[in-house]
Design a protein around this motif. Structure first.
Motif, PDB file in Angstrom:
ATOM      1  N   PRO A 111      33.196  46.391  31.528  1.00  0.00           N
ATOM      2  CA  PRO A 111      33.749  45.077  31.851  1.00  0.00           C
ATOM      3  C   PRO A 111      33.087  43.941  31.066  1.00  0.00           C
ATOM      4  O   PRO A 111      31.864  43.863  31.030  1.00  0.00           O
ATOM      5  N   GLN A 112      33.913  43.145  30.419  1.00  0.00           N
ATOM      6  CA  GLN A 112      33.409  41.939  29.744  1.00  0.00           C
ATOM      7  C   GLN A 112      34.419  40.807  29.897  1.00  0.00           C
ATOM      8  O   GLN A 112      34.158  39.824  30.554  1.00  0.00           O
ATOM      9  N   ASP A 113      35.637  40.989  29.301  1.00  0.00           N
ATOM     10  CA  ASP A 113      36.659  39.957  29.522  1.00  0.00           C
ATOM     11  C   ASP A 113      37.903  40.586  30.137  1.00  0.00           C
ATOM     12  O   ASP A 113      38.364  41.643  29.709  1.00  0.00           O
ATOM     13  N   LEU A 114      38.389  39.916  31.176  1.00  0.00           N
ATOM     14  CA  LEU A 114      39.516  40.423  31.960  1.00  0.00           C
ATOM     15  C   LEU A 114      40.693  39.476  31.822  1.00  0.00           C
ATOM     16  O   LEU A 114      40.582  38.290  32.133  1.00  0.00           O
ATOM     17  N   TRP A 115      41.819  40.012  31.338  1.00  0.00           N
ATOM     18  CA  TRP A 115      43.041  39.231  31.162  1.00  0.00           C
ATOM     19  C   TRP A 115      44.053  39.721  32.196  1.00  0.00           C
ATOM     20  O   TRP A 115      44.445  40.896  32.168  1.00  0.00           O
ATOM     21  N   LEU A 116      44.483  38.832  33.077  1.00  0.00           N
ATOM     22  CA  LEU A 116      45.472  39.179  34.104  1.00  0.00           C
ATOM     23  C   LEU A 116      46.751  38.429  33.748  1.00  0.00           C
ATOM     24  O   LEU A 116      46.793  37.202  33.800  1.00  0.00           O
ATOM     25  N   LEU A 117      47.783  39.173  33.347  1.00  0.00           N
ATOM     26  CA  LEU A 117      49.012  38.538  32.857  1.00  0.00           C
ATOM     27  C   LEU A 117      50.165  38.892  33.796  1.00  0.00           C
ATOM     28  O   LEU A 117      50.523  40.059  33.930  1.00  0.00           O
ATOM     29  N   ALA A 118      50.748  37.875  34.431  1.00  0.00           N
ATOM     30  CA  ALA A 118      51.781  38.114  35.449  1.00  0.00           C
ATOM     31  C   ALA A 118      53.027  37.300  35.173  1.00  0.00           C
ATOM     32  O   ALA A 118      52.969  36.221  34.586  1.00  0.00           O
ATOM     33  N   THR A 119      54.168  37.846  35.627  1.00  0.00           N
ATOM     34  CA  THR A 119      55.361  37.001  35.774  1.00  0.00           C
ATOM     35  C   THR A 119      55.760  37.034  37.238  1.00  0.00           C
ATOM     36  O   THR A 119      55.648  38.076  37.906  1.00  0.00           O
ATOM     37  N   GLY A 120      56.250  35.894  37.731  1.00  0.00           N
ATOM     38  CA  GLY A 120      56.811  35.792  39.079  1.00  0.00           C
ATOM     39  C   GLY A 120      55.898  36.367  40.154  1.00  0.00           C
ATOM     40  O   GLY A 120      54.683  36.150  40.151  1.00  0.00           O
ATOM     41  N   THR A 121      56.503  37.151  41.059  1.00  0.00           N
ATOM     42  CA  THR A 121      55.741  37.698  42.184  1.00  0.00           C
ATOM     43  C   THR A 121      54.737  38.771  41.743  1.00  0.00           C
ATOM     44  O   THR A 121      53.924  39.224  42.553  1.00  0.00           O
ATOM     45  N   GLY A 122      54.763  39.141  40.479  1.00  0.00           N
ATOM     46  CA  GLY A 122      53.758  40.043  39.909  1.00  0.00           C
ATOM     47  C   GLY A 122      52.357  39.449  39.941  1.00  0.00           C
ATOM     48  O   GLY A 122      51.373  40.123  39.625  1.00  0.00           O
ATOM     49  N   LEU A 123      52.254  38.195  40.346  1.00  0.00           N
ATOM     50  CA  LEU A 123      50.945  37.553  40.528  1.00  0.00           C
ATOM     51  C   LEU A 123      50.148  38.201  41.670  1.00  0.00           C
ATOM     52  O   LEU A 123      48.910  38.174  41.668  1.00  0.00           O
ATOM     53  N   ALA A 124      50.860  38.765  42.645  1.00  0.00           N
ATOM     54  CA  ALA A 124      50.234  39.199  43.905  1.00  0.00           C
ATOM     55  C   ALA A 124      48.961  40.046  43.737  1.00  0.00           C
ATOM     56  O   ALA A 124      47.919  39.710  44.311  1.00  0.00           O
ATOM     57  N   PRO A 125      48.999  41.152  42.973  1.00  0.00           N
ATOM     58  CA  PRO A 125      47.797  41.990  42.915  1.00  0.00           C
ATOM     59  C   PRO A 125      46.593  41.262  42.337  1.00  0.00           C
ATOM     60  O   PRO A 125      45.452  41.537  42.711  1.00  0.00           O
ATOM     61  N   PHE A 126      46.847  40.302  41.456  1.00  0.00           N
ATOM     62  CA  PHE A 126      45.741  39.582  40.826  1.00  0.00           C
ATOM     63  C   PHE A 126      45.081  38.621  41.828  1.00  0.00           C
ATOM     64  O   PHE A 126      43.873  38.404  41.784  1.00  0.00           O
ATOM     65  N   LEU A 127      45.882  38.071  42.723  1.00  0.00           N
ATOM     66  CA  LEU A 127      45.297  37.207  43.762  1.00  0.00           C
ATOM     67  C   LEU A 127      44.360  38.025  44.646  1.00  0.00           C
ATOM     68  O   LEU A 127      43.308  37.548  45.062  1.00  0.00           O
ATOM     69  N   SER A 128      44.760  39.252  44.938  1.00  0.00           N
ATOM     70  CA  SER A 128      43.910  40.113  45.751  1.00  0.00           C
ATOM     71  C   SER A 128      42.594  40.405  45.023  1.00  0.00           C
ATOM     72  O   SER A 128      41.504  40.282  45.594  1.00  0.00           O
ATOM     73  N   MET A 129      42.699  40.753  43.739  1.00  0.00           N
ATOM     74  CA  MET A 129      41.479  41.077  42.967  1.00  0.00           C
ATOM     75  C   MET A 129      40.517  39.898  42.900  1.00  0.00           C
ATOM     76  O   MET A 129      39.299  40.074  42.976  1.00  0.00           O
ATOM     77  N   LEU A 130      41.090  38.704  42.733  1.00  0.00           N
ATOM     78  CA  LEU A 130      40.229  37.530  42.527  1.00  0.00           C
ATOM     79  C   LEU A 130      39.582  37.042  43.821  1.00  0.00           C
ATOM     80  O   LEU A 130      38.670  36.224  43.792  1.00  0.00           O
ATOM     81  N   GLN A 131      40.069  37.564  44.976  1.00  0.00           N
ATOM     82  CA  GLN A 131      39.455  37.175  46.249  1.00  0.00           C
ATOM     83  C   GLN A 131      38.392  38.194  46.659  1.00  0.00           C
ATOM     84  O   GLN A 131      38.334  38.658  47.796  1.00  0.00           O
ATOM     85  N   ASP A 132      37.586  38.542  45.696  1.00  0.00           N
ATOM     86  CA  ASP A 132      36.486  39.482  45.897  1.00  0.00           C
ATOM     87  C   ASP A 132      35.405  39.050  44.903  1.00  0.00           C
ATOM     88  O   ASP A 132      35.722  38.683  43.766  1.00  0.00           O
ATOM     89  N   PHE A 133      34.165  39.081  45.295  1.00  0.00           N
ATOM     90  CA  PHE A 133      33.103  38.628  44.390  1.00  0.00           C
ATOM     91  C   PHE A 133      32.889  39.589  43.222  1.00  0.00           C
ATOM     92  O   PHE A 133      32.456  39.169  42.153  1.00  0.00           O
ATOM     93  N   ALA A 134      33.198  40.880  43.422  1.00  0.00           N
ATOM     94  CA  ALA A 134      32.835  41.895  42.420  1.00  0.00           C
ATOM     95  C   ALA A 134      33.338  41.569  41.001  1.00  0.00           C
ATOM     96  O   ALA A 134      32.533  41.548  40.061  1.00  0.00           O
ATOM     97  N   PRO A 135      34.645  41.284  40.784  1.00  0.00           N
ATOM     98  CA  PRO A 135      35.061  41.031  39.399  1.00  0.00           C
ATOM     99  C   PRO A 135      34.413  39.781  38.807  1.00  0.00           C
ATOM    100  O   PRO A 135      34.120  39.746  37.610  1.00  0.00           O
ATOM    101  N   TRP A 136      34.160  38.794  39.643  1.00  0.00           N
ATOM    102  CA  TRP A 136      33.522  37.568  39.139  1.00  0.00           C
ATOM    103  C   TRP A 136      32.101  37.858  38.669  1.00  0.00           C
ATOM    104  O   TRP A 136      31.585  37.195  37.770  1.00  0.00           O
ATOM    105  N   GLN A 137      31.468  38.822  39.288  1.00  0.00           N
ATOM    106  CA  GLN A 137      30.100  39.167  38.891  1.00  0.00           C
ATOM    107  C   GLN A 137      30.076  40.165  37.738  1.00  0.00           C
ATOM    108  O   GLN A 137      29.186  40.150  36.906  1.00  0.00           O
ATOM    109  N   GLN A 138      31.109  41.019  37.687  1.00  0.00           N
ATOM    110  CA  GLN A 138      31.151  42.061  36.641  1.00  0.00           C
ATOM    111  C   GLN A 138      31.540  41.515  35.280  1.00  0.00           C
ATOM    112  O   GLN A 138      31.061  41.973  34.262  1.00  0.00           O
ATOM    113  N   TYR A 139      32.498  40.582  35.267  1.00  0.00           N
ATOM    114  CA  TYR A 139      33.058  40.109  33.994  1.00  0.00           C
ATOM    115  C   TYR A 139      32.400  38.808  33.562  1.00  0.00           C
ATOM    116  O   TYR A 139      31.934  38.028  34.396  1.00  0.00           O
TER     117      TYR A 139
END
Ligand code: NAP
Length: 257
Positions: A111-139
């Motif tokens: 993990p270094q740089d994380l690109w989350l690319l969504a259209t429309g309701t495809g945003l949903a899984p990324f909102l879940s991921m970002l509501q956790d400290f782990a990716p913010w600390q890993q990337y």
């Protein structure tokens, strides 16, 4: 379907973003465990028949309630009924979630740089991921690009800022890149208004992110319109990025319908 595969859950709230977009929350049974990025199967009963659809969970794996983000598909058997949902209604929820668009799938590159690319309701899984400290600390860097047709469809834009403040402090640097592809007012030079594959090809996505896509460091997740997923995947491959298989590679994808 076997009665034992699902439970009946209660709708706690409904939020309408536009005529065709809404979110709702459900009670979360204690057995329902999921990883950020996974889907739940939600069901309704129509004339005695049960109909199920897959919905990515918006809420964090640690949240007490389950949140979902939905579009109303014109004449759709499921969402045209679901759009009338109100607090107190009941929905069916399959006990076991599914799906592989999770950060745990990335082993290499590290993990270094994380690109989350969504259209429309495809945003949903990324909102879940970002509501956790782990990716913010890993990337070190996280980029969230979210493409919609009209400005009023940019649901969760305010919440994204709050999530970044809450979870991101002291962690990864964060860039939110909203993209509006059919703006009523002609966009300025600084606003992103083209489709994601075009923004990758012409370099504008990286320019606005302040970061280069790099086969040696980038994890790129795509979720939404199936044609977007295909076209963006091809644009990324043309830049030397590879599909993530058995843990290795840059690109992970999920078609949303
Ligand atoms: P959409 O057509 O998916 O557009 C959302 C964003 O994706 C727009 O910025 C759009 O750009 C962009 N886009 C579309 N095709 C693309 C491509 N090939 N490459 C890159 N970007 C692309 O619109 P939506 O309002 O989210 O959904 C539209 C329809 O999809 C709904 O009416 C519904 O029928 C269906 N849908 C179904 C489900 C389901 O579960 N069954 C879920 C979601 C959506 P442009 O403005 O340039 O097109």
């Amino acid at each position: 379907m076997n009665e034992e595969k699902f439970t009946r859950e209660t709708v706690l709230s409904v939020r309408r973003w536009s005529d065709t977009l809404f979110s709702f929350t459900l009670t979360r049974p204690a057995h329902f465990r999921f990883s950020a990025g996974q889907f739940a199967r939600i069901g309704i009963e129509v004339d005695g028949e049960k109909i199920f659809r897959a919905y990515s969970v918006v809420s964090s794996p640690f949240a007490e309630e389950l949140e979902f983000f939905s579009i109303v598909v014109p004449d759709g058997a499921f969402t045209s009924r679901l759009q009338h949902l109100k607090a107190g209604d009941q929905l069916l929820l399959e006990k076991i979630p599914f799906g592989f668009l999770t950060l745990a799938r990335y082993q290499k590159p590290l993990p270094q740089d994380l690109w989350l690319l969504a259209t429309g309701t495809g945003l949903a899984p990324f909102l879940s991921m970002l509501q956790d400290f782990a990716p913010w600390q890993q990337y070190q860097q996280i980029i969230l690009a979210y493409s919609v047709r009209m400005p009023e469809e940019l649901a969760y834009a305010e919440e994204i800022k709050t999530i970044a403040q809450t979870f991101g402090e002291g962690g990864a640097s964060f860039k939110f890149l909203p993209i509006v592809t059919r703006p009523v007012v002609p966009p300025s030079d600084t606003t992103l208004a083209q489709r994601l594959p075009t923004l990758i090809e012409n370099g504008l996505l990286e320019q606005h992110a302040g970061l280069a896509l790099n086969p040696a460091t980038s994890h790129v997740m795509l979720c939404g319109n199936p044609q977007m997923v295909e076209d963006t995947r091809n644009a990324l491959k043309a830049r030397g990025l590879t599909m993530n298989r058995r843990g290795e590679g840059n690109i992970a994808v999920e078609n949303y319908w």
